[in-house]
Design an enzyme around this catalytic site. Structure first.
Site, PDB file in Angstrom:
ATOM      1  N   ASN A  97       0.866  -1.179   0.000  1.00 38.56           N
ATOM      2  CA  ASN A  97       0.000   0.000   0.000  1.00 38.56           C
ATOM      3  C   ASN A  97       0.902   1.230   0.000  1.00 38.56           C
ATOM      4  O   ASN A  97       1.466   1.586   1.025  1.00 38.56           O
ATOM      5  CB  ASN A  97      -0.890  -0.033   1.258  1.00 38.56           C
ATOM      6  N   LYS A 146       0.065   4.256  -0.486  1.00 40.84           N
ATOM      7  CA  LYS A 146      -0.641   5.441   0.021  1.00 40.84           C
ATOM      8  C   LYS A 146      -0.458   6.629  -0.933  1.00 40.84           C
ATOM      9  O   LYS A 146      -0.410   6.425  -2.149  1.00 40.84           O
ATOM     10  CB  LYS A 146      -0.183   5.748   1.447  1.00 40.84           C
ATOM     11  N   HIS A 190      -9.737   1.651   4.755  1.00 41.39           N
ATOM     12  CA  HIS A 190      -8.487   1.852   5.494  1.00 41.39           C
ATOM     13  C   HIS A 190      -8.716   2.846   6.631  1.00 41.39           C
ATOM     14  O   HIS A 190      -9.475   3.814   6.466  1.00 41.39           O
ATOM     15  CB  HIS A 190      -7.390   2.356   4.547  1.00 41.39           C
ATOM     16  N   GLU A 192      -7.022   5.221   7.666  1.00 40.99           N
ATOM     17  CA  GLU A 192      -6.718   6.625   7.317  1.00 40.99           C
ATOM     18  C   GLU A 192      -7.898   7.280   6.617  1.00 40.99           C
ATOM     19  O   GLU A 192      -8.106   8.490   6.735  1.00 40.99           O
ATOM     20  CB  GLU A 192      -5.443   6.680   6.453  1.00 40.99           C
ATOM     21  N   GLU A 209      -5.692  -4.467  11.104  1.00 35.55           N
ATOM     22  CA  GLU A 209      -4.650  -3.451  11.265  1.00 35.55           C
ATOM     23  C   GLU A 209      -4.912  -2.626  12.525  1.00 35.55           C
ATOM     24  O   GLU A 209      -5.746  -1.702  12.494  1.00 35.55           O
ATOM     25  CB  GLU A 209      -4.642  -2.498  10.069  1.00 35.55           C
ATOM     26  N   GLY A 215       2.454   2.690  10.793  1.00 36.61           N
ATOM     27  CA  GLY A 215       3.463   3.719  10.533  1.00 36.61           C
ATOM     28  C   GLY A 215       4.373   4.052  11.708  1.00 36.61           C
ATOM     29  O   GLY A 215       5.126   5.020  11.655  1.00 36.61           O
ATOM     30  N   SER A 232       3.129  -1.791  10.493  1.00 36.84           N
ATOM     31  CA  SER A 232       4.565  -1.769  10.774  1.00 36.84           C
ATOM     32  C   SER A 232       5.292  -3.105  10.563  1.00 36.84           C
ATOM     33  O   SER A 232       6.274  -3.385  11.243  1.00 36.84           O
ATOM     34  CB  SER A 232       4.817  -1.245  12.192  1.00 36.84           C
TER      35      SER A 232
HETATM   36  P1  PGA Z   1       2.602   0.498   7.755  1.00 35.22           P
HETATM   37  O1  PGA Z   1       1.148   0.716   7.062  1.00 35.22           O
HETATM   38  O2  PGA Z   1       3.129  -0.811   7.257  1.00 35.22           O
HETATM   39  O3  PGA Z   1       3.403   1.673   7.323  1.00 35.22           O
HETATM   40  O4  PGA Z   1       2.359   0.474   9.238  1.00 35.22           O
HETATM   41  C1  PGA Z   1       0.237  -0.343   6.924  1.00 35.22           C
HETATM   42  C2  PGA Z   1      -1.055   0.149   6.358  1.00 35.22           C
HETATM   43  O5  PGA Z   1      -1.460   1.269   6.677  1.00 35.22           O
HETATM   44  O6  PGA Z   1      -1.714  -0.535   5.566  1.00 35.22           O
END
Ligand code: PGA
Length: 256
Positions: free
Chosen positions: A9, A11, A96, A98, A168, A174, A215
């Site tokens: 992903n 983003k 997601h 976000e 998640e 992140g 992460s």
């Molecule tokens: P990350 O993001 O691996 O940077 O923690 C995962 C995600 O948001 O799908």
């Protein structure tokens, strides 16, 4: 054991001029691994067409980061499932955290997006997860259960290609610090039980994969993939680095 799936992903991190060389390097670096595990790249919308051309003749699959629920119409600025199909997308991330947080996506909208995706032969990657506050209050299981029940409300499985559920935990995304694999596995057990309750054991087995995101990097990946119910990973930050992402894919191959 199910074939693992590793999803990148990216983003809103890359413009097209940065996306193309990354895809080219990944194709080289991943070698024949995408024949052994499913590898899906989710760039932003704009480079999808170009990336789709680069992936022709490879086993790497293409996904989008979001989709609208209607196939066409007066919805200014939206991207429909038909458009994703035209760009050869097979997967799409839906719900997601976000988007839930920054854009106010509701469980109802997410349910409609999943329907729209499935009606157009796309495999939705449904994201669920609790916040730090919800975990502190001991609500992690009830929150995730409620999100998933709402996401799957009225969804029939006949004729679909499949569904990926991505657990998640929002508070580790992140941060570089994932939860422990056994912690994720405990949530996957709950999700597994819910899917069996909703659809029965055979259908759960046939259509669903449950993956962990938050992460994950090449160092932590194998620990997650060793767990019985973790079928892969949704990878954010580490998927922007060729070596890291290739390391995660190799860990998935080794774990099978
Ligand atoms: P990350 O993001 O691996 O940077 O923690 C995962 C995600 O948001 O799908």
């Amino acid at each position: 054991m199910k074939k693992k799936i590793i999803i990148a992903n990216w983003k809103m991190n890359l413009i097209e001029a940065e996306t193309i060389p990354l895809v080219k390097e990944l194709i080289k670096e991943l070698g024949d691994s995408p024949e052994k595990v499913d590898v899906v790249l989710c760039p932003s919308f704009i480079p999808l067409d170009e990336v789709s051309k680069l992936l022709e003749g490879t086993k790497i699959k293409l996904g989008a980061q979001d989709v609208f629920w209607e196939p066409r119409g007066t919805y200014t600025g939206e991207i429909s499932p038909r458009m994703l199909k035209e760009w050869n997308c097979e997967y799409v991330i839906v719900g997601h955290s976000e988007r839930r947080e920054n854009l106010g996506e509701t469980d109802e909208m997410i349910n409609k997006k999943i329907r729209g995706a499935l009606e157009n032969d796309l495999v939705p990657i449904i994201c669920v997860g609790e916040t730090k506050e919800e975990r502190k209050q001991g609500k992690k299981k009830t929150v995730v259960k409620k999100q998933l029940q709402a996401a799957l409300k009225g969804i029939k499985l006949d004729g679909i290609k499949g569904i990926v559920v991505a657990y998640e935990p929002v508070w580790v995304i992140g941060t570089g610090k994932p939860v422990k694999p056994e912690d994720a596995e405990e949530m996957h057990e709950m999700i597994n039980e819910l899917l069996i309750k909703l659809y029965g054991e055979n259908e759960r087995e046939k259509y669903f994969r449950i993956i962990y995101g938050g992460s994950v990097d090449s160092g932590s990946a194998l620990g997650f993939f060793a767990e019985k119910l973790i079928d892969g990973s949704l990878v954010g930050g580490a998927s922007l680095r060729v070596e890291e992402f290739a390391g995660i894919v190799r860990a998935a191959v080794d774990s099978q």
